[in-house]
Design an enzyme around this catalytic site. Structure first.
Site, PDB file in Angstrom:
ATOM      1  N   PHE A 111       0.755  -5.472  -6.488  1.00  0.00           N
ATOM      2  CA  PHE A 111      -0.430  -4.630  -6.349  1.00  0.00           C
ATOM      3  C   PHE A 111      -0.206  -3.627  -5.226  1.00  0.00           C
ATOM      4  CE2 PHE A 111      -3.814  -7.928  -7.925  1.00  0.00           C
ATOM      5  CZ  PHE A 111      -3.217  -7.946  -9.168  1.00  0.00           C
ATOM      6  N   GLU A 112      -0.499  -2.368  -5.510  1.00  0.00           N
ATOM      7  CA  GLU A 112      -0.548  -1.307  -4.486  1.00  0.00           C
ATOM      8  C   GLU A 112      -2.021  -1.012  -4.253  1.00  0.00           C
ATOM      9  OE1 GLU A 112       1.764   0.398  -2.805  1.00  0.00           O
ATOM     10  OE2 GLU A 112       3.681   0.042  -3.831  1.00  0.00           O
ATOM     11  N   ILE A 113      -2.520  -1.342  -3.056  1.00  0.00           N
ATOM     12  CA  ILE A 113      -3.970  -1.440  -2.884  1.00  0.00           C
ATOM     13  C   ILE A 113      -4.612  -0.288  -2.117  1.00  0.00           C
ATOM     14  CG2 ILE A 113      -3.827  -3.945  -3.040  1.00  0.00           C
ATOM     15  CD1 ILE A 113      -4.338  -4.056  -0.001  1.00  0.00           C
ATOM     16  N   SER A 155       0.853  -1.190   0.000  1.00  0.00           N
ATOM     17  CA  SER A 155       0.000   0.000   0.000  1.00  0.00           C
ATOM     18  C   SER A 155       0.889   1.240   0.000  1.00  0.00           C
ATOM     19  CB  SER A 155      -0.945   0.010   1.210  1.00  0.00           C
ATOM     20  OG  SER A 155      -0.230   0.129   2.430  1.00  0.00           O
ATOM     21  N   GLY A 188      -2.061   1.042  -7.669  1.00  0.00           N
ATOM     22  CA  GLY A 188      -1.453   0.578  -8.900  1.00  0.00           C
ATOM     23  C   GLY A 188      -1.409  -0.927  -9.027  1.00  0.00           C
TER      24      GLY A 188
END
Length: 322
Positions: A242-244, A172, A176
């Site tokens: 994944f950047e959530i 996080s 992205g």
């Protein structure tokens, strides 16, 4: 003293976040195999459907302050074990909390802490285009050499023995969906195939997410990353990051206000004098409704990624035999 007490209360970890060292993972032994990957620090690996042919590796919690990453992994595990997803076709190995000692410190109020117990950034410590680098103000210390840390050595050994079809690391601090490479602007050979998967995930789960090459989208080069190690050194051609969560991107209401341009460019803009509350808010949802939405949305997204990559792998096998 009264003012200090109020400050401590204002920085308390919301009670819907977990104290990970107190979680009894054996409650999931009916649907998963729980093993200790390393003892010091204690890191567990969870295996689901160990006889399934398609193999995925999911990694959460590299950076301690990104609490929502392990929380999402735990929600995913709980959902699988309560039969909310059909994962019968996938063998899944999950590391829910790769940075446990620093995670405990974050849970106790050090909300800006990114590094491990040795002040090393685990996501710069892999032998993949490693470059020795230290900037303690930004908490990006690579460590003295590749795999100097027990956590990264454990991941290395597991990836080598497991040889998964898919690698996914959850972070996080941005919004992205990323492919290799993080160390350069060079696209991987199968970039178009990787993007087919990510474009579906973006459409269904994060329309405002930047999608594509990690280095181009985050705005800096990251040497020695886990994703690049998985892709380049282990040969896992379906490797993603994944950047959530980012505090300035409202995924829930789908506010498309030039999302990434209007958010802070990256965690590098957080200064060493940022308050604990600023750090917590930057990386993690602070309201229960938000927390529930993010953990559910990204659990769904991970399951969909498994499905898409598995289908794509089957299609490649069919084409290879024709």
């Amino acid at each position: 003293m009264f003012i200090l007490l109020l400050l401590n209360i204002s920085f308390a970890l919301p009670d819907f976040y977990h104290q990970f060292d107190s979680i009894n993972l054996n409650q999931y032994s009916n649907c998963a195999k729980i093993e200790t990957l390393i003892e010091d620090p204690k890191v567990d690996v969870i295996t689901i459907n160990e006889n399934a042919k398609f193999k995925a590796f999911l990694m959460f919690g590299e950076h301690a302050r990104e609490l929502i990453s392990p929380e999402t992994g735990l929600h995913l595990l709980d959902s699988i074990c309560n039969n909310k997803y059909d994962v019968s076709k996938y063998q899944i190995k999950m590391v829910l909390n790769l940075n446990p000692l620093s995670r405990m410190r974050v849970e106790n109020g050090e909300y800006c802490l990114r590094l491990n117990e040795n002040n090393v950034d685990l996501n710069r410590n892999y032998d993949a285009h490693f470059k020795q680098y230290t900037d303690m103000e930004q908490q990006t210390n690579s460590g003295p050499e590749p795999f100097s840390e027990p956590e990264t050595r454990a991941v290395r050994d597991l990836l080598k023995s497991y040889k998964p079809n898919m690698f996914l690391s959850i972070h996080s601090g941005s919004a992205g969906l990323f492919t290799p490479h993080a160390y350069s602007m060079e696209e991987p050979q199968n970039y178009e195939e990787l993007m087919k998967v990510l474009n579906v995930i973006r459409e269904d789960h994060c329309p405002m997410c930047e999608t594509g090459l990690s280095s181009k989208n985050v705005g800096y080069l990251a040497f020695g990353s886990a994703m690049d190690y998985a892709y380049d050194e282990i040969g896992i051609k379906n490797s993603y990051l994944f950047e959530i969560y980012h505090k300035d991107v409202n995924m829930i209401n789908d506010l498309r206000v030039e999302s990434i341009k209007k958010q802070k460019r990256s965690f590098l803009e957080l200064k060493d004098d940022s308050s604990d509350q600023e750090c917590f808010d930057y990386f993690n949802p602070k309201e229960k409704e938000q927390y529930d939405w993010y953990t559910q949305n990204w659990s769904d997204a991970i399951i969909k990624t498994l499905s898409l990559v598995e289908q794509q792998s089957n299609e490649d096998i069919i084409l290879a035999h024709n």
